[in-house]
Design a protein around this motif. Structure first.
Motif, PDB file in Angstrom:
ATOM      1  N   ALA A  20       0.818  -1.214   0.000  1.00  0.00           N
ATOM      2  CA  ALA A  20       0.000   0.000   0.000  1.00  0.00           C
ATOM      3  C   ALA A  20       0.847   1.258   0.000  1.00  0.00           C
ATOM      4  CB  ALA A  20      -0.932   0.000   1.211  1.00  0.00           C
ATOM      5  N   ALA A  21       2.069   1.186   0.528  1.00  0.00           N
ATOM      6  CA  ALA A  21       2.942   2.367   0.543  1.00  0.00           C
ATOM      7  C   ALA A  21       3.276   2.789  -0.883  1.00  0.00           C
ATOM      8  CB  ALA A  21       4.212   2.081   1.339  1.00  0.00           C
ATOM      9  N   GLY A  22       3.462   1.827  -1.785  1.00  0.00           N
ATOM     10  CA  GLY A  22       3.736   2.166  -3.174  1.00  0.00           C
ATOM     11  C   GLY A  22       2.545   2.804  -3.851  1.00  0.00           C
ATOM     12  N   ILE A  23       1.335   2.293  -3.547  1.00  0.00           N
ATOM     13  CA  ILE A  23       0.125   2.900  -4.098  1.00  0.00           C
ATOM     14  C   ILE A  23      -0.018   4.325  -3.589  1.00  0.00           C
ATOM     15  CG2 ILE A  23      -2.376   2.722  -4.271  1.00  0.00           C
ATOM     16  CD1 ILE A  23      -0.920   0.459  -5.688  1.00  0.00           C
ATOM     17  N   LEU A  24       0.268   4.532  -2.315  1.00  0.00           N
ATOM     18  CA  LEU A  24       0.174   5.876  -1.748  1.00  0.00           C
ATOM     19  C   LEU A  24       1.190   6.817  -2.378  1.00  0.00           C
ATOM     20  CD1 LEU A  24      -1.126   7.815   0.240  1.00  0.00           C
ATOM     21  CD2 LEU A  24       0.405   6.934   2.022  1.00  0.00           C
ATOM     22  N   ARG A  25       2.389   6.310  -2.665  1.00  0.00           N
ATOM     23  CA  ARG A  25       3.379   7.165  -3.328  1.00  0.00           C
ATOM     24  C   ARG A  25       2.891   7.582  -4.714  1.00  0.00           C
ATOM     25  NH1 ARG A  25       7.047   3.706  -0.556  1.00  0.00           N
ATOM     26  NH2 ARG A  25       7.126   2.229  -2.290  1.00  0.00           N
ATOM     27  N   PHE A  26       2.226   6.674  -5.414  1.00  0.00           N
ATOM     28  CA  PHE A  26       1.653   7.018  -6.714  1.00  0.00           C
ATOM     29  C   PHE A  26       0.618   8.126  -6.558  1.00  0.00           C
ATOM     30  CE2 PHE A  26      -2.098   6.119  -9.472  1.00  0.00           C
ATOM     31  CZ  PHE A  26      -1.570   6.575 -10.668  1.00  0.00           C
ATOM     32  N   ILE A  27      -0.283   7.978  -5.624  1.00  0.00           N
ATOM     33  CA  ILE A  27      -1.342   8.973  -5.424  1.00  0.00           C
ATOM     34  C   ILE A  27      -0.748  10.322  -5.044  1.00  0.00           C
ATOM     35  CG2 ILE A  27      -3.291   9.581  -3.929  1.00  0.00           C
ATOM     36  CD1 ILE A  27      -3.862   6.514  -3.814  1.00  0.00           C
ATOM     37  N   LEU A  41     -10.498   7.054  -8.372  1.00  0.00           N
ATOM     38  CA  LEU A  41      -9.493   6.006  -8.568  1.00  0.00           C
ATOM     39  C   LEU A  41      -9.994   4.702  -7.964  1.00  0.00           C
ATOM     40  CD1 LEU A  41      -6.533   5.029  -9.229  1.00  0.00           C
ATOM     41  CD2 LEU A  41      -5.964   5.724  -6.890  1.00  0.00           C
ATOM     42  N   MET A  42      -9.867   3.620  -8.712  1.00  0.00           N
ATOM     43  CA  MET A  42     -10.083   2.274  -8.186  1.00  0.00           C
ATOM     44  C   MET A  42      -8.963   1.377  -8.688  1.00  0.00           C
ATOM     45  SD  MET A  42     -14.227   1.758  -8.550  1.00  0.00           S
ATOM     46  CE  MET A  42     -14.210   0.182  -7.681  1.00  0.00           C
ATOM     47  N   MET A 309      -1.085  12.890 -20.255  1.00  0.00           N
ATOM     48  CA  MET A 309      -1.514  11.511 -20.043  1.00  0.00           C
ATOM     49  C   MET A 309      -0.345  10.526 -20.018  1.00  0.00           C
ATOM     50  SD  MET A 309      -5.150  11.426 -22.059  1.00  0.00           S
ATOM     51  CE  MET A 309      -5.521   9.786 -21.436  1.00  0.00           C
ATOM     52  N   GLN A 310       0.698  10.783 -20.809  1.00  0.00           N
ATOM     53  CA  GLN A 310       1.878   9.932 -20.726  1.00  0.00           C
ATOM     54  C   GLN A 310       2.547  10.098 -19.371  1.00  0.00           C
ATOM     55  OE1 GLN A 310       3.423   7.535 -23.125  1.00  0.00           O
ATOM     56  NE2 GLN A 310       4.121   7.122 -21.049  1.00  0.00           N
ATOM     57  N   GLY A 311       2.558  11.316 -18.861  1.00  0.00           N
ATOM     58  CA  GLY A 311       3.146  11.549 -17.549  1.00  0.00           C
ATOM     59  C   GLY A 311       2.463  10.753 -16.457  1.00  0.00           C
ATOM     60  N   LEU A 312       1.151  10.637 -16.526  1.00  0.00           N
ATOM     61  CA  LEU A 312       0.420   9.847 -15.536  1.00  0.00           C
ATOM     62  C   LEU A 312       0.799   8.383 -15.649  1.00  0.00           C
ATOM     63  CD1 LEU A 312      -2.236   7.965 -14.835  1.00  0.00           C
ATOM     64  CD2 LEU A 312      -1.728   9.876 -13.317  1.00  0.00           C
ATOM     65  N   LEU A 313       0.885   7.866 -16.871  1.00  0.00           N
ATOM     66  CA  LEU A 313       1.293   6.469 -17.040  1.00  0.00           C
ATOM     67  C   LEU A 313       2.710   6.238 -16.534  1.00  0.00           C
ATOM     68  CD1 LEU A 313      -0.224   5.781 -20.569  1.00  0.00           C
ATOM     69  CD2 LEU A 313      -0.995   4.774 -18.410  1.00  0.00           C
ATOM     70  N   MET A 316       2.518   5.732 -12.956  1.00  0.00           N
ATOM     71  CA  MET A 316       1.940   4.417 -12.650  1.00  0.00           C
ATOM     72  C   MET A 316       3.004   3.342 -12.746  1.00  0.00           C
ATOM     73  SD  MET A 316      -1.459   2.705 -14.374  1.00  0.00           S
ATOM     74  CE  MET A 316      -2.360   4.254 -14.201  1.00  0.00           C
ATOM     75  N   TRP A 317       3.803   3.392 -13.822  1.00  0.00           N
ATOM     76  CA  TRP A 317       4.846   2.373 -13.971  1.00  0.00           C
ATOM     77  C   TRP A 317       5.917   2.522 -12.888  1.00  0.00           C
ATOM     78  CZ3 TRP A 317       1.355   0.430 -16.347  1.00  0.00           C
ATOM     79  CH2 TRP A 317       0.903   0.739 -17.613  1.00  0.00           C
ATOM     80  N   GLU A 318       6.177   3.752 -12.485  1.00  0.00           N
ATOM     81  CA  GLU A 318       7.211   3.986 -11.471  1.00  0.00           C
ATOM     82  C   GLU A 318       6.798   3.488 -10.096  1.00  0.00           C
ATOM     83  OE1 GLU A 318       9.657   7.749  -9.418  1.00  0.00           O
ATOM     84  OE2 GLU A 318       8.316   8.094 -11.140  1.00  0.00           O
ATOM     85  N   HIS A 319       5.531   3.660  -9.729  1.00  0.00           N
ATOM     86  CA  HIS A 319       5.115   3.393  -8.352  1.00  0.00           C
ATOM     87  C   HIS A 319       4.181   2.195  -8.195  1.00  0.00           C
ATOM     88  CE1 HIS A 319       6.931   7.132  -6.973  1.00  0.00           C
ATOM     89  NE2 HIS A 319       6.290   7.787  -7.923  1.00  0.00           N
TER      90      HIS A 319
END
Length: 482
Positions: A20-27, A41-42, A309-313, A316-319
Motif C-alpha cells: 500500500a505504501a507504493g500505491i500511496l506514493r503514486f497517489i 481512482l479504483m 496523459m503519458q506523464g500519468l502512465l 503508474m509504472w514507477e510506483h
C-alpha cells in the motif's frame, strides 16, 4: 432498467500481495503534479478492490464523461455480435450501407473491412473527423467513405474517430438498437455496472468513439471483465477469442503517437484498445484510464483532469508496478485508506476579502456581460448567508451557490451539476472556479463590478482549465437525459 448496485469485493492491499505504501506514493505524486487533477481512482487486484477514493467534490455515484475510453465499450458491443456470428470482420464496410453504396467508387474506400475500422487501420494517414462530419453531418459514415484513404486499408494506423463511429454504426444496424441498450442487457447488467449515458449524432445513434458518461466503478468492471478474458462470476459475457483479438496488437503504431519505446502510444493497437508498455488500456482525453495488467492480475481505473496523459502512465509504472511485487503492512494499508477517505481537490486559489454591508448590497443582484462574443453572461445574488451565481449562455443556464472562502459548494439545481469555490478578492472583483461534475472540466470565472454602481452592469471573463471537446458551452456540459 439497471440492476441494484452491488459493490465489488474489497480487500486490504497487503492481503492481496500489494504494498500500500507504493500505491500511496503514486497517489501523492499524482496530487503533487501541476498538470494532474485526479477525480476518482479504483485499483483491483485478484478481482478485489484494494484501493478506491474520490476527490471531493467528485463522488463515487457521479457519472463522468470519459471521452475516448468510450471506444472500449464500443469494442465490447462489437464483440457481442462477433460472438453471435453476425459481425464478419472481413466484410466490406460499404456493404452495410446500401443506401449510398453506389456513391463509393474508389477501390480503397470499397476495400475498407470491418477489421480495419475496428483497428484504426483504414489506410487514412490522419484523423478524418472534420472531413467526415463536415461532408455529411446527417450520415458521417458516408462522409468518411467518400474520402478515399491514401494507403491500402490495413497497411497503416491513424487514430481516426470516424473509424470507430463507423464500427458503432454497423453494430447498431446489426443489433437493431442503440449501443447502450445492447450493452445494458448483455454486459453492464451481468457485471453489475451502473448506468451509462451516451451522446448521439444523429439522434438515435450513439457516437461510439466518445461521448459516454459512466462511474469509475463501471470503468473498473469492464477492465476486470477483460482481465478475466470475458468471463464474470462463471458466466461467459464475451468470447475469449474476441477479448484476445481486441486486446492484442492488430496494427503497429510505431512512429504515430510517440518517438520511441518509452511511449505508451507506440506499442500497437487492437480492436479499440491501446497496447501499453505493460498490459493494455483504454483511455480518454484529459485523463480517463482503464489500465489492465494481466501479468499482475490487476486493473487501474482512473478519472480526472490530466492533460499530460503519458506523464500519468509514467508515474503508474514507477510506483504501482513495484507495489505489486510484495505485500506491505497493515499500517500502510490504513494510511492509504485514510488518505483516500479524506481526498479533496484544492479549491480556487484566491485570497478572499471581507465585504462591507454596503459592498455586499452592491453585489446583490449585480449583472455581468460576457467579455468576449459568445461567452457567458452572469448574475450574482445574495441568498441567506451565502451567494448564488447564474451563468447564462446560448445553451441555457448554470446555477450554483457558493460560500466565499469556504471550499467547494455543490449545486444540482439549475442545468449541469457543478461545484463552486472562490470568493471576493476585493470590493469590486469576484473570482470563482466552477467544476462541472459530470465532466473532467473546470471553468475559471472572474467578475468585475464597476466601482460606480449607477447601472450595476459589470463584466465576466471565463477561461477553461482544459477545453471541452464536444462544445464549450457551460450549459451543455452534462450527461444526456433519457
Amino acid at each position: 432498467m439497471t440492476s441494484p448496485f452491488v459493490p465489488l469485493p474489497a480487500a486490504a492491499p497487503s492481503t492481496e500481495g500489494t504494498d500500500a505504501a507504493g500505491i500511496l506514493r503514486f497517489i501523492e505524486a499524482v496530487e503533487a503534479h501541476p498538470d494532474h487533477e485526479p477525480h476518482g481512482l479504483m485499483i483491483l487486484r485478484r478481482g478485489r478492490v484494494i484501493a478506491q477514493g474520490w476527490w471531493a467534490p467528485y463522488t463515487r455515484e457521479r457519472r463522468q464523461l470519459v471521452y475516448s475510453l468510450s471506444k472500449s465499450f464500443t469494442s465490447a458491443a462489437a464483440g457481442l455480435l462477433y460472438d453471435d456470428g453476425l459481425l464478419d470482420l472481413d466484410r466490406p464496410v460499404v456493404s452495410f450501407f446500401p443506401e449510398f453504396a453506389d456513391e463509393i467508387t474508389d477501390p480503397r474506400s470499397r476495400g475498407i473491412l470491418v477489421r480495419h475500422v475496428a483497428s484504426m487501420a483504414t489506410g487514412h494517414r490522419d484523423d478524418m473527423y472534420d472531413i467526415a462530419f463536415g461532408a455529411d453531418p446527417a450520415e458521417p459514415v458516408r462522409g468518411f467513405l467518400l474520402h478515399p484513404p491514401e494507403e491500402e486499408p490495413g497497411s497503416v494506423f491513424a487514430y481516426n474517430q470516424p473509424a470507430t463511429y463507423t464500427l458503432a454504426a454497423i453494430v447498431q444496424r446489426l443489433a437493431g438498437r442503440r449501443l447502450v441498450d445492447l450493452l445494458r442487457e448483455r454486459v453492464l447488467d451481468p457485471i453489475g455496472a451502473g448506468e451509462l449515458r451516451w451522446m448521439q449524432q444523429p439522434a438515435g445513434r450513439d457516437l461510439g468513439y466518445s461521448g459516454s458518461f459512466m462511474t469509475t466503478d463501471t470503468v473498473a468492471r469492464l477492465g476486470q471483465l477483460l482481465l478475466q478474458r470475458g468471463e464474470w462470476a462463471g458466466r461467459r459475457i464475451l468470447s475469449e477469442e474476441w477479448v484476445r483479438m481486441a486486446t492484442s496488437p492488430q496494427v503497429s503504431t510505431a512512429g504515430n503517437w510517440g518517438n520511441g519505446p518509452d511511449s505508451d502510444w507506440t506499442q500497437g493497437y487492437g480492436f479499440q484498445h491501446w497496447m501499453a508498455r505493460h498490459g493494455f488500456r483504454g483511455d480518454g482525453a484529459w485523463g480517463q484510464y482503464c489500465v489492465v495488467l494481466p501479468e499482475h492480475d490487476a486493473v487501474v481505473a482512473l478519472q480526472g483532469q490530466i492533460p499530460d496523459m503519458q506523464g500519468l502512465l509514467d508515474l503508474m509504472w514507477e510506483h504501482v508496478l513495484p507495489a505489486f511485487g510484495s505485500a506491505g503492512t497493515a499500517e500502510d494499508d490504513a494510511r492509504l485508506a485514510a488518505h483516500l477517505a479524506d481526498a479533496v481537490l484544492p479549491a480556487a486559489a484566491v485570497d478572499t476579502a471581507e465585504l462591507s454591508d454596503a459592498d455586499a448590497a452592491a453585489w446583490d443582484g449585480s449583472e455581468f456581460v460576457a467579455a468576449r462574443r459568445g461567452g457567458a453572461d452572469a448574475r450574482v445574488d445574495r441568498v441567506g448567508t451565502g451567494w448564488r451565481l447564474v451563468l447564462t449562455t446560448a445553451g441555457g443556464r448554470v446555477g450554483a451557490g457558493f460560500e466565499p472562502g469556504r471550499g467547494w459548494t455543490v449545486s444540482d439545481d439549475a442545468g449541469p451539476a457543478v461545484a463552486v469555490s472562490g470568493g471576493f478578492v476585493s470590493s469590486t472583483s469576484l473570482q470563482l472556479d466552477v467544476a462541472f461534475l459530470e465532466t473532467p472540466h473546470r471553468l475559471h470565472v472572474t467578475l468585475e463590478r464597476p466601482a460606480d454602481d449607477g447601472d450595476r452592469i459589470g463584466e465576466v471573463t471565463t477561461r477553461w482549465e482544459t477545453e471541452p471537446l464536444h462544445g464549450a458551452d457551460p450549459a451543455t456540459l452534462t450527461a444526456p437525459r433519457d
